[in-house]
Structures are given as C-alpha cells and as structure tokens.
Scaffold this motif. Structure first.
Motif, PDB file in Angstrom:
ATOM      1  N   ASN A   7       0.996  -1.174   0.064  1.00 50.55           N
ATOM      2  CA  ASN A   7      -0.152   0.138  -0.064  1.00 50.55           C
ATOM      3  C   ASN A   7       0.804   1.299  -0.043  1.00 50.55           C
ATOM      4  N   GLN A   8       1.404   1.608  -1.020  1.00 50.69           N
ATOM      5  CA  GLN A   8       2.204   2.953  -1.309  1.00 50.69           C
ATOM      6  C   GLN A   8       1.361   3.883  -2.331  1.00 50.69           C
ATOM      7  N   ILE A   9       1.258   5.099  -1.734  1.00 47.60           N
ATOM      8  CA  ILE A   9       0.321   6.073  -2.363  1.00 47.60           C
ATOM      9  C   ILE A   9       1.215   7.282  -2.559  1.00 47.60           C
ATOM     10  N   ARG A  10       1.366   7.914  -3.705  1.00 45.25           N
ATOM     11  CA  ARG A  10       2.073   9.125  -3.883  1.00 45.25           C
ATOM     12  C   ARG A  10       1.142  10.164  -3.582  1.00 45.25           C
ATOM     13  N   GLY A  11       1.693  11.342  -2.973  1.00 43.64           N
ATOM     14  CA  GLY A  11       1.058  12.559  -2.619  1.00 43.64           C
ATOM     15  C   GLY A  11       1.788  13.860  -2.417  1.00 43.64           C
ATOM     16  N   THR A  12       1.179  15.030  -1.869  1.00 43.21           N
ATOM     17  CA  THR A  12       1.734  16.074  -1.740  1.00 43.21           C
ATOM     18  C   THR A  12       1.747  16.582  -0.527  1.00 43.21           C
ATOM     19  N   VAL A  13       2.637  16.891   0.285  1.00 43.02           N
ATOM     20  CA  VAL A  13       2.342  17.540   1.473  1.00 43.02           C
ATOM     21  C   VAL A  13       1.738  18.900   1.666  1.00 43.02           C
ATOM     22  N   THR A  14       0.779  19.048   2.374  1.00 47.29           N
ATOM     23  CA  THR A  14      -0.123  19.973   2.431  1.00 47.29           C
ATOM     24  C   THR A  14       0.026  20.925   3.626  1.00 47.29           C
ATOM     25  N   HIS A  15       0.309  20.161   4.705  1.00 51.16           N
ATOM     26  CA  HIS A  15       0.378  20.845   6.002  1.00 51.16           C
ATOM     27  C   HIS A  15       1.349  19.769   6.944  1.00 51.16           C
ATOM     28  N   VAL A  16       1.987  20.712   7.780  1.00 51.24           N
ATOM     29  CA  VAL A  16       3.302  20.192   8.567  1.00 51.24           C
ATOM     30  C   VAL A  16       2.870  20.815   9.991  1.00 51.24           C
ATOM     31  N   GLU A  17       2.750  20.353  11.059  1.00 54.57           N
ATOM     32  CA  GLU A  17       2.680  20.760  12.376  1.00 54.57           C
ATOM     33  C   GLU A  17       3.506  20.316  13.358  1.00 54.57           C
ATOM     34  N   VAL A  18       4.683  21.022  13.658  1.00 55.14           N
ATOM     35  CA  VAL A  18       5.716  20.406  14.260  1.00 55.14           C
ATOM     36  C   VAL A  18       5.355  20.654  15.863  1.00 55.14           C
ATOM     37  N   GLY A  19       5.258  19.573  16.696  1.00 57.28           N
ATOM     38  CA  GLY A  19       5.292  19.602  18.028  1.00 57.28           C
ATOM     39  C   GLY A  19       6.576  19.334  18.645  1.00 57.28           C
ATOM     40  N   VAL A  49      10.758  16.908   5.476  1.00 56.46           N
ATOM     41  CA  VAL A  49       9.238  16.991   4.903  1.00 56.46           C
ATOM     42  C   VAL A  49       8.993  18.328   5.188  1.00 56.46           C
ATOM     43  N   GLU A  50       8.461  19.018   3.942  1.00 55.80           N
ATOM     44  CA  GLU A  50       7.886  20.624   3.993  1.00 55.80           C
ATOM     45  C   GLU A  50       6.714  20.576   3.222  1.00 55.80           C
ATOM     46  N   VAL A  51       5.820  21.763   3.418  1.00 55.17           N
ATOM     47  CA  VAL A  51       4.732  21.835   2.327  1.00 55.17           C
ATOM     48  C   VAL A  51       5.206  21.742   0.970  1.00 55.17           C
ATOM     49  N   GLY A  52       4.459  21.070   0.267  1.00 57.18           N
ATOM     50  CA  GLY A  52       5.007  21.078  -1.325  1.00 57.18           C
ATOM     51  C   GLY A  52       5.697  19.900  -1.668  1.00 57.18           C
ATOM     52  N   SER A  53       6.331  19.212  -0.665  1.00 57.80           N
ATOM     53  CA  SER A  53       7.012  17.936  -0.889  1.00 57.80           C
ATOM     54  C   SER A  53       6.406  16.755  -1.329  1.00 57.80           C
ATOM     55  N   GLU A  54       6.968  16.144  -2.350  1.00 54.97           N
ATOM     56  CA  GLU A  54       6.240  14.988  -2.981  1.00 54.97           C
ATOM     57  C   GLU A  54       6.783  13.576  -2.084  1.00 54.97           C
ATOM     58  N   VAL A  55       5.889  12.994  -1.448  1.00 57.18           N
ATOM     59  CA  VAL A  55       6.188  11.855  -0.627  1.00 57.18           C
ATOM     60  C   VAL A  55       5.286  10.696  -1.035  1.00 57.18           C
ATOM     61  N   THR A  56       5.837   9.576  -0.669  1.00 62.23           N
ATOM     62  CA  THR A  56       5.074   8.307  -0.645  1.00 62.23           C
ATOM     63  C   THR A  56       4.517   7.817   0.728  1.00 62.23           C
ATOM     64  N   VAL A  57       3.295   7.744   0.759  1.00 62.52           N
ATOM     65  CA  VAL A  57       2.368   7.258   2.091  1.00 62.52           C
ATOM     66  C   VAL A  57       2.479   5.610   2.082  1.00 62.52           C
ATOM     67  N   VAL A  58       3.138   5.028   2.842  1.00 63.36           N
ATOM     68  CA  VAL A  58       3.501   3.751   3.007  1.00 63.36           C
ATOM     69  C   VAL A  58       2.312   3.376   4.155  1.00 63.36           C
ATOM     70  N   VAL A  59       1.641   2.493   3.957  1.00 60.16           N
ATOM     71  CA  VAL A  59       0.562   1.917   4.855  1.00 60.16           C
ATOM     72  C   VAL A  59       0.935   0.256   5.136  1.00 60.16           C
ATOM     73  N   LYS A  60       1.177   0.069   6.286  1.00 61.29           N
ATOM     74  CA  LYS A  60       1.476  -1.490   6.531  1.00 61.29           C
ATOM     75  C   LYS A  60       0.833  -1.722   7.929  1.00 61.29           C
ATOM     76  N   ALA A  61      -0.104  -2.582   7.799  1.00 62.64           N
ATOM     77  CA  ALA A  61      -0.599  -2.851   9.274  1.00 62.64           C
ATOM     78  C   ALA A  61      -1.250  -4.176   9.165  1.00 62.64           C
ATOM     79  N   SER A  62      -1.164  -5.075  10.280  1.00 66.50           N
ATOM     80  CA  SER A  62      -1.666  -6.449  10.512  1.00 66.50           C
ATOM     81  C   SER A  62      -3.164  -6.434  10.387  1.00 66.50           C
TER      82      SER A  62
END
Length: 69
Positions: A7-19, A49-62
């Motif tokens: 489960n790998q899905i390409r996308g664009t970062v739209t928001h980053v909230e640093v805690g 990671v910053e707004v506008g970055s192209e990333v791959t979301v990887v979902v790995k779950a049992s």
C-alpha cells in the motif's frame, strides 16, 4: 528504495505541524483525499518534510477494518 509494503500512495504534503516530539503531516493524494501521518520530529527533520514535498504514503498494518452504517 524497494519495500515489501504493497500500500504505497504518492501525494503532496499540504500541512506540517511540528510539536515537541511528534510532527503531524497532512498529505493530499491524487484523487483529492487527505491522509494524516504522525511521525517523530526527528524523522520529519531527517526526511526534510515540508509543504509542497512529494512523498509516498506507506501503509503497513496487520489489521485493516471496515465499517458500514
């Protein structure tokens, strides 16, 4: 990089909230849906990671659950 996770899905970062410890990252997918990921602040910094970055979301779950009304 090759991963066993299917489960790998390409996308664009739209928001980053640093805690203090955790960084929340919102990623808009191609179809317009948004996925939110919580990663460590250190990981976010290492990945650059910053707004506008192209990333791959990887979902790995049992377990993947579905619900209906």
């Amino acid at each position: 990089m090759r991963l066993s996770a299917r489960n790998q899905i390409r996308g664009t970062v739209t928001h980053v909230e640093v805690g203090a410890v955790t960084t929340t990252v919102k990623v808009q997918l191609g179809g317009g849906d948004t996925v939110t990921s919580s990663i460590t602040r250190e990981a976010a910094e290492e990945l650059g990671v910053e707004v506008g970055s192209e990333v791959t979301v990887v979902v790995k779950a049992s377990d993947v659950l579905l619900a209906v009304d």
